[in-house]
Design a protein around this motif. Structure first.
Motif, PDB file in Angstrom:
ATOM      1  N   GLU A  65       0.845  -1.196   0.000  1.00  0.00           N
ATOM      2  CA  GLU A  65       0.000   0.000   0.000  1.00  0.00           C
ATOM      3  C   GLU A  65       0.874   1.237   0.000  1.00  0.00           C
ATOM      4  O   GLU A  65       2.082   1.162  -0.234  1.00  0.00           O
ATOM      5  CB  GLU A  65      -0.970  -0.049   1.188  1.00  0.00           C
ATOM      6  CG  GLU A  65      -0.331  -0.285   2.526  1.00  0.00           C
ATOM      7  CD  GLU A  65      -0.492   0.898   3.458  1.00  0.00           C
ATOM      8  OE1 GLU A  65      -1.287   1.801   3.192  1.00  0.00           O
ATOM      9  OE2 GLU A  65       0.221   0.924   4.462  1.00  0.00           O
ATOM     10  N   LEU A  66       0.277   2.398   0.254  1.00  0.00           N
ATOM     11  CA  LEU A  66       0.976   3.667   0.071  1.00  0.00           C
ATOM     12  C   LEU A  66       2.265   3.771   0.871  1.00  0.00           C
ATOM     13  O   LEU A  66       3.242   4.361   0.418  1.00  0.00           O
ATOM     14  CB  LEU A  66       0.036   4.827   0.433  1.00  0.00           C
ATOM     15  CG  LEU A  66      -1.045   5.138  -0.607  1.00  0.00           C
ATOM     16  CD1 LEU A  66      -2.026   6.158  -0.061  1.00  0.00           C
ATOM     17  CD2 LEU A  66      -0.419   5.652  -1.899  1.00  0.00           C
ATOM     18  N   ARG A  67       2.283   3.204   2.078  1.00  0.00           N
ATOM     19  CA  ARG A  67       3.482   3.311   2.912  1.00  0.00           C
ATOM     20  C   ARG A  67       4.432   2.138   2.679  1.00  0.00           C
ATOM     21  O   ARG A  67       5.310   1.872   3.488  1.00  0.00           O
ATOM     22  CB  ARG A  67       3.082   3.359   4.389  1.00  0.00           C
ATOM     23  CG  ARG A  67       2.223   4.559   4.753  1.00  0.00           C
ATOM     24  CD  ARG A  67       1.969   4.605   6.249  1.00  0.00           C
ATOM     25  NE  ARG A  67       1.395   3.367   6.736  1.00  0.00           N
ATOM     26  CZ  ARG A  67       1.223   3.072   8.019  1.00  0.00           C
ATOM     27  NH1 ARG A  67       1.609   3.943   8.943  1.00  0.00           N
ATOM     28  NH2 ARG A  67       0.681   1.931   8.389  1.00  0.00           N
ATOM     29  N   ASP A  68       4.237   1.424   1.574  1.00  0.00           N
ATOM     30  CA  ASP A  68       5.036   0.248   1.242  1.00  0.00           C
ATOM     31  C   ASP A  68       4.892  -0.858   2.278  1.00  0.00           C
ATOM     32  O   ASP A  68       5.793  -1.674   2.486  1.00  0.00           O
ATOM     33  CB  ASP A  68       6.523   0.612   1.085  1.00  0.00           C
ATOM     34  CG  ASP A  68       6.794   1.297  -0.240  1.00  0.00           C
ATOM     35  OD1 ASP A  68       6.009   1.053  -1.179  1.00  0.00           O
ATOM     36  OD2 ASP A  68       7.764   2.055  -0.335  1.00  0.00           O
ATOM     37  N   THR A  69       3.752  -0.885   2.959  1.00  0.00           N
ATOM     38  CA  THR A  69       3.450  -1.969   3.893  1.00  0.00           C
ATOM     39  C   THR A  69       2.856  -3.140   3.127  1.00  0.00           C
ATOM     40  O   THR A  69       1.978  -2.956   2.275  1.00  0.00           O
ATOM     41  CB  THR A  69       2.429  -1.495   4.957  1.00  0.00           C
ATOM     42  OG1 THR A  69       2.971  -0.385   5.652  1.00  0.00           O
ATOM     43  CG2 THR A  69       2.119  -2.613   5.939  1.00  0.00           C
ATOM     44  N   ASP A  70       3.339  -4.340   3.395  1.00  0.00           N
ATOM     45  CA  ASP A  70       2.793  -5.518   2.736  1.00  0.00           C
ATOM     46  C   ASP A  70       1.452  -5.874   3.350  1.00  0.00           C
ATOM     47  O   ASP A  70       1.340  -6.101   4.555  1.00  0.00           O
ATOM     48  CB  ASP A  70       3.749  -6.712   2.883  1.00  0.00           C
ATOM     49  CG  ASP A  70       4.957  -6.578   1.966  1.00  0.00           C
ATOM     50  OD1 ASP A  70       4.791  -6.035   0.863  1.00  0.00           O
ATOM     51  OD2 ASP A  70       6.053  -7.013   2.356  1.00  0.00           O
ATOM     52  N   ILE A  71       0.432  -5.939   2.510  1.00  0.00           N
ATOM     53  CA  ILE A  71      -0.916  -6.287   2.950  1.00  0.00           C
ATOM     54  C   ILE A  71      -1.260  -7.671   2.411  1.00  0.00           C
ATOM     55  O   ILE A  71      -1.190  -7.905   1.210  1.00  0.00           O
ATOM     56  CB  ILE A  71      -1.960  -5.279   2.432  1.00  0.00           C
ATOM     57  CG1 ILE A  71      -1.614  -3.859   2.890  1.00  0.00           C
ATOM     58  CG2 ILE A  71      -3.361  -5.675   2.895  1.00  0.00           C
ATOM     59  CD1 ILE A  71      -1.603  -3.683   4.381  1.00  0.00           C
ATOM     60  N   LEU A  72      -1.608  -8.597   3.306  1.00  0.00           N
ATOM     61  CA  LEU A  72      -2.044  -9.924   2.879  1.00  0.00           C
ATOM     62  C   LEU A  72      -3.542  -9.879   2.642  1.00  0.00           C
ATOM     63  O   LEU A  72      -4.329  -9.700   3.567  1.00  0.00           O
ATOM     64  CB  LEU A  72      -1.709 -10.969   3.946  1.00  0.00           C
ATOM     65  CG  LEU A  72      -2.018 -12.417   3.548  1.00  0.00           C
ATOM     66  CD1 LEU A  72      -1.197 -12.832   2.329  1.00  0.00           C
ATOM     67  CD2 LEU A  72      -1.736 -13.366   4.717  1.00  0.00           C
ATOM     68  N   LEU A  73      -3.921 -10.019   1.390  1.00  0.00           N
ATOM     69  CA  LEU A  73      -5.313  -9.907   0.977  1.00  0.00           C
ATOM     70  C   LEU A  73      -5.844 -11.289   0.614  1.00  0.00           C
ATOM     71  O   LEU A  73      -5.226 -12.024  -0.152  1.00  0.00           O
ATOM     72  CB  LEU A  73      -5.414  -8.970  -0.227  1.00  0.00           C
ATOM     73  CG  LEU A  73      -6.732  -8.267  -0.508  1.00  0.00           C
ATOM     74  CD1 LEU A  73      -7.118  -7.370   0.655  1.00  0.00           C
ATOM     75  CD2 LEU A  73      -6.607  -7.448  -1.788  1.00  0.00           C
ATOM     76  N   LYS A  74      -7.007 -11.643   1.182  1.00  0.00           N
ATOM     77  CA  LYS A  74      -7.628 -12.936   0.890  1.00  0.00           C
ATOM     78  C   LYS A  74      -8.888 -12.706   0.068  1.00  0.00           C
ATOM     79  O   LYS A  74      -9.803 -12.016   0.503  1.00  0.00           O
ATOM     80  CB  LYS A  74      -7.965 -13.667   2.198  1.00  0.00           C
ATOM     81  CG  LYS A  74      -6.732 -14.141   2.951  1.00  0.00           C
ATOM     82  CD  LYS A  74      -7.069 -14.725   4.303  1.00  0.00           C
ATOM     83  CE  LYS A  74      -7.316 -13.655   5.334  1.00  0.00           C
ATOM     84  NZ  LYS A  74      -7.458 -14.197   6.705  1.00  0.00           N
ATOM     85  N   LEU A  75      -8.898 -13.281  -1.129  1.00  0.00           N
ATOM     86  CA  LEU A  75     -10.019 -13.125  -2.055  1.00  0.00           C
ATOM     87  C   LEU A  75     -10.741 -14.459  -2.211  1.00  0.00           C
ATOM     88  O   LEU A  75     -10.106 -15.481  -2.474  1.00  0.00           O
ATOM     89  CB  LEU A  75      -9.520 -12.649  -3.421  1.00  0.00           C
ATOM     90  CG  LEU A  75      -8.622 -11.406  -3.424  1.00  0.00           C
ATOM     91  CD1 LEU A  75      -8.106 -11.142  -4.834  1.00  0.00           C
ATOM     92  CD2 LEU A  75      -9.372 -10.199  -2.896  1.00  0.00           C
ATOM     93  N   LEU A  76     -12.043 -14.433  -2.055  1.00  0.00           N
ATOM     94  CA  LEU A  76     -12.864 -15.636  -2.240  1.00  0.00           C
ATOM     95  C   LEU A  76     -13.722 -15.425  -3.481  1.00  0.00           C
ATOM     96  O   LEU A  76     -14.488 -14.459  -3.563  1.00  0.00           O
ATOM     97  CB  LEU A  76     -13.753 -15.872  -1.015  1.00  0.00           C
ATOM     98  CG  LEU A  76     -14.659 -17.103  -1.089  1.00  0.00           C
ATOM     99  CD1 LEU A  76     -13.837 -18.365  -0.869  1.00  0.00           C
ATOM    100  CD2 LEU A  76     -15.771 -17.013  -0.050  1.00  0.00           C
ATOM    101  N   PHE A  77     -13.551 -16.300  -4.474  1.00  0.00           N
ATOM    102  CA  PHE A  77     -14.324 -16.224  -5.707  1.00  0.00           C
ATOM    103  C   PHE A  77     -15.246 -17.437  -5.805  1.00  0.00           C
ATOM    104  O   PHE A  77     -14.813 -18.563  -5.577  1.00  0.00           O
ATOM    105  CB  PHE A  77     -13.411 -16.220  -6.940  1.00  0.00           C
ATOM    106  CG  PHE A  77     -12.603 -14.967  -7.109  1.00  0.00           C
ATOM    107  CD1 PHE A  77     -13.097 -13.907  -7.849  1.00  0.00           C
ATOM    108  CD2 PHE A  77     -11.343 -14.858  -6.538  1.00  0.00           C
ATOM    109  CE1 PHE A  77     -12.340 -12.752  -8.016  1.00  0.00           C
ATOM    110  CE2 PHE A  77     -10.589 -13.711  -6.692  1.00  0.00           C
ATOM    111  CZ  PHE A  77     -11.080 -12.657  -7.432  1.00  0.00           C
ATOM    112  N   ARG A  78     -16.491 -17.194  -6.152  1.00  0.00           N
ATOM    113  CA  ARG A  78     -17.392 -18.296  -6.488  1.00  0.00           C
ATOM    114  C   ARG A  78     -17.837 -18.089  -7.926  1.00  0.00           C
ATOM    115  O   ARG A  78     -18.546 -17.155  -8.256  1.00  0.00           O
ATOM    116  CB  ARG A  78     -18.615 -18.336  -5.568  1.00  0.00           C
ATOM    117  CG  ARG A  78     -19.499 -19.544  -5.884  1.00  0.00           C
ATOM    118  CD  ARG A  78     -20.699 -19.649  -4.959  1.00  0.00           C
ATOM    119  NE  ARG A  78     -21.440 -20.869  -5.256  1.00  0.00           N
ATOM    120  CZ  ARG A  78     -22.312 -21.003  -6.262  1.00  0.00           C
ATOM    121  NH1 ARG A  78     -22.543 -19.981  -7.066  1.00  0.00           N
ATOM    122  NH2 ARG A  78     -22.929 -22.146  -6.468  1.00  0.00           N
TER     123      ARG A  78
END
Length: 288
Positions: A65-78
């Motif tokens: 993100e903007l501050r170069d922080t690693d964000i772990l994003l979990k996406l669920l697709f159906r």
């Protein structure tokens, strides 16, 4: 033995293969897994269920993100059976983002998905969110790990929710129980699957977004069989209570399946967890 692959599975496989990925799917109506990795994308994918009416799977990505922080994003697709002619259902969660931020991401992904209707879109959506996440979230993400402390005024319980479900029956009990255990493990939920006579209750604790993901899986997946033995979705489920965990409530350390011989034993389980009021309000009416 090689199983035939339905059009939906073929489209899903082709989409991943375009990116040098590997995918493993079984025949329609069977459980399967799908996986891919990308050298620079920090991505992983797992298909939770592959059914004749669609595929449900999760993708985890690490995004800056903007501050170069690693964000772990979990996406669920159906993906519905007529994907990509029909838009997929999407759920977004992250331990480092607020619920409102996750909803903003979901809305933006659905807007992008409409632009790719009738063509494979999942991988494009993943690439798009990796490039645009920092412009979507309107405030710095909360970095959560074992070494971080919570901000002033916040407490661990603020992020923990509780869900109490009532199931009418389980015909394919062994498979049903395994599925619930797997979902709880995948979503890092703790609690109990409780049997007492004909009463079946599921009590879950965990991150609110993961609770929501569990409900999506519970309501959209074929977890049981009907009277003829055909796989079916759970239509006889009731959400008895969904609320934030309070300070007097005990936090479950794991998810367990338990059977009780008497109502008193079941009541004691609730009381031990500081949930006596929950028991008295919702369980006795189930006996009528």
């Amino acid at each position: 033995m090689v199983f035939p692959v339905c059009p939906l599975h073929a489209a899903f496989r082709a989409e991943l293969r375009l990116r040098g990925s590997s995918v493993f799917l079984r025949a329609p109506g069977r459980e399967g897994t799908a996986g891919f990795c990308h050298a620079g994308g920090h991505r992983s994918s797992q298909a939770l269920l592959c059914e004749t009416d669609g595929v449900t799977f999760r993708i985890q990505i690490s995004v800056k993100e903007l501050r170069d922080t690693d964000i772990l994003l979990k996406l669920l697709f159906r993906l519905p059976v007529n994907y990509p002619s029909t838009l997929p259902e999407i759920s977004v969660s992250s331990d480092q983002l607020t619920r409102a931020q996750c909803m903003d991401i979901k809305d933006k992904l659905l807007e992008q998905a409409k632009k790719h209707l009738s063509e494979p879109m999942v991988h494009e959506l993943v690439l798009w969110i990796q490039q645009h996440l920092k412009y979507i979230i309107k405030q710095p993400a909360i970095v959560c790990n074992e070494k971080n402390t919570l901000s002033k005024g916040a407490s661990t319980e603020d992020a923990i929710w509780m869900l109490l479900l009532h199931l009418d029956h389980m015909r394919a009990k062994a498979k049903y129980v395994r599925t619930v255990e797997k979902w709880a493990s995948d979503l890092k939920l703790t609690g109990r699957l409780m049997f007492m006579g004909k009463i079946i209750l599921i009590l879950l604790q965990g991150d609110k977004s993961n609770i929501k993901e569990y409900l999506i899986l519970q309501k959209t997946s074929k977890v049981d069989v009907d009277s003829s033995g055909k796989k079916c979705k759970e239509k006889m489920i009731s959400v008895l209570c969904e609320t934030k965990v309070q300070s007097q409530h005990k936090r479950f350390q794991m998810f367990e399946v338990k059977e009780y011989s008497t109502l008193d034993e079941l009541q004691k389980e609730f009381e031990t967890a500081g949930l006596a009021n929950l028991f008295s309000e919702f369980v006795p009416p189930l006996l009528k």
